[in-house]
Design an enzyme around this catalytic site. Structure first.
Site, PDB file in Angstrom:
ATOM      1  N   LYS A  52       0.846  -1.202   0.000  1.00 55.36           N
ATOM      2  CA  LYS A  52       0.000   0.000   0.000  1.00 55.36           C
ATOM      3  C   LYS A  52       0.883   1.254   0.000  1.00 55.36           C
ATOM      4  O   LYS A  52       0.647   2.192  -0.756  1.00 55.36           O
ATOM      5  CB  LYS A  52      -0.951  -0.013   1.212  1.00 55.36           C
ATOM      6  N   GLN A  96      -4.444  -1.632   9.626  1.00 53.23           N
ATOM      7  CA  GLN A  96      -4.448  -2.959   9.011  1.00 53.23           C
ATOM      8  C   GLN A  96      -5.032  -3.986   9.986  1.00 53.23           C
ATOM      9  O   GLN A  96      -4.649  -4.048  11.155  1.00 53.23           O
ATOM     10  CB  GLN A  96      -3.012  -3.347   8.602  1.00 53.23           C
ATOM     11  N   ASP A 119     -10.829   2.926   4.305  1.00 59.73           N
ATOM     12  CA  ASP A 119     -11.154   1.498   4.223  1.00 59.73           C
ATOM     13  C   ASP A 119     -12.671   1.299   4.112  1.00 59.73           C
ATOM     14  O   ASP A 119     -13.133   0.203   3.800  1.00 59.73           O
ATOM     15  CB  ASP A 119     -10.656   0.767   5.476  1.00 59.73           C
TER      16      ASP A 119
HETATM   17  N1  GUN Z   1      -7.077  -6.927   6.266  1.00 57.29           N
HETATM   18  C1  GUN Z   1      -7.500  -7.656   5.211  1.00 57.29           C
HETATM   19  N2  GUN Z   1      -8.020  -6.858   4.258  1.00 57.29           N
HETATM   20  C2  GUN Z   1      -7.938  -5.589   4.729  1.00 57.29           C
HETATM   21  C3  GUN Z   1      -8.306  -4.329   4.192  1.00 57.29           C
HETATM   22  O1  GUN Z   1      -8.850  -4.177   3.091  1.00 57.29           O
HETATM   23  N3  GUN Z   1      -8.047  -3.261   4.996  1.00 57.29           N
HETATM   24  C4  GUN Z   1      -7.473  -3.387   6.218  1.00 57.29           C
HETATM   25  N4  GUN Z   1      -7.269  -2.275   6.927  1.00 57.29           N
HETATM   26  N5  GUN Z   1      -7.122  -4.540   6.738  1.00 57.29           N
HETATM   27  C5  GUN Z   1      -7.344  -5.643   5.985  1.00 57.29           C
END
Ligand code: GUN
Length: 296
Positions: A52, A96, A119
């Site tokens: 990311k 995350q 998100d």
């Molecule tokens: N863990 C698995 N997928 C995601 C996501 O799209 N965003 C976040 N913040 N954590 C995740």
């Protein structure tokens, strides 16, 4: 058979965002900034967050990564979120998941200001999404919509089946596919762990579009696929493999070799939806910067 290549579709999204950030820089303005929070040392989470951050750099976004030990207190994490909420140079905040067991995910998600919730997990954004109001769309379902758009896959009036009902993927995906917008208007069935196997198979066999987000490698096999269907594989599971360089391989939720014999289009894993998730996140961060989803 069309390979729904996430590299190609995400590159198109990123190129358009890079054009926007280049113009912003040329005008002497700041560019969108994503703040990511990573707790602990989960290998998959480390990889996702690193990717990311790297993608932010590639598209001219600013980014900052805040790392915390597995033992961090909930209070400390909430204090960092509050600081980022107030920081005028931060447009998007991402924590995350998963978080350690002693931390309440819901509390952390609700602490992020809805305007910075790139998100799309905050209940305020989820509620708005369900009502068809302007909101952030969770990155993975958003990435799937961007993929469908890029490859001109029609959804209107089609039978769509979503397997999985998580807050991150399955639930918002099934809402979005049934909503009134260009990548929606499908008739949607959402299957989950309590769907009897024979009902699941019957639903899948009737699916023009099948989205699979269960986290079980090769869960979907050829006998479950309608000839000519579009298969969207959201699964990314690390499966131990001593012959692989890293000691594991990435497996999707769909048996790809079987799927390509029956489907008209399939997303590969890796190289499919995973890359689109990042495209969705970057799009959300740009929208946060533009103040598109303001609510009090
Ligand atoms: N863990 C698995 N997928 C995601 C996501 O799209 N965003 C976040 N913040 N954590 C995740």
């Amino acid at each position: 058979m069309l390979v729904l290549d996430g590299k190609i579709a995400s590159a198109a999204v990123k190129a358009s965002l890079l054009e926007q950030t280049t113009a912003l820089k040329a005008a002497g303005k700041r560019t969108p900034h994503l703040a990511a929070i990573l707790v602990g040392n989960n290998g998959a989470s480390e990889t996702y967050v690193a990717s990311k951050v790297k993608n932010c750099e590639e598209t001219g976004f600013g980014s900052s990564l805040y790392r915390f030990e597995e033992t961090v207190s909930e209070q400390e994490l909430l204090a960092k979120i509050e600081e980022l909420n107030k920081d005028k140079n931060v447009d998007g905040i991402l924590v995350q998941l998963p978080l350690p067991k002693h931390i309440d995910d819901a509390k952390v998600i609700e602490a992020i200001h809805p305007n910075k919730d790139v998100d799309g997990f905050h209940p305020s954004n989820v509620g708005r999404l369900v009502q068809g109001l302007n909101s952030f769309i969770p990155a993975t379902p958003y990435g799937v919509l961007l993929m469908l758009e890029y490859f001109n896959i029609p959804t209107k009036g089609k039978n769509a089946v979503v397997i999985g009902r998580s807050n991150i993927v399955g639930r918002p995906m099934s809402v979005l596919l049934s909503a009134d917008h260009p990548q929606g208007n499908a008739t949607v069935t959402c299957c989950h762990r309590y769907t009897p196997k024979e009902d699941l198979i019957a639903a899948c066999k009737n699916a023009d579009i099948l989205v699979v987000a269960v986290g079980i490698p090769e869960f979907v096999t050829a006998d479950m696929i309608k000839p000519g269907a579009v298969i969207i594989d959201v699964g990314i599971t690390r499966v131990e493999d001593a012959t692989a360089k890293k000691g594991f391989r990435i497996k999707g939720d769909v048996n790809y070799e079987q799927a390509i014999t029956k489907a008209s289009a399939v997303t590969p894993v890796p190289g499919g939806v995973g890359l689109m998730t990042i495209a969705g996140l970057l799009m959300n961060t740009m929208k946060a910067y533009e103040g598109k989803f303001y609510h009090n």
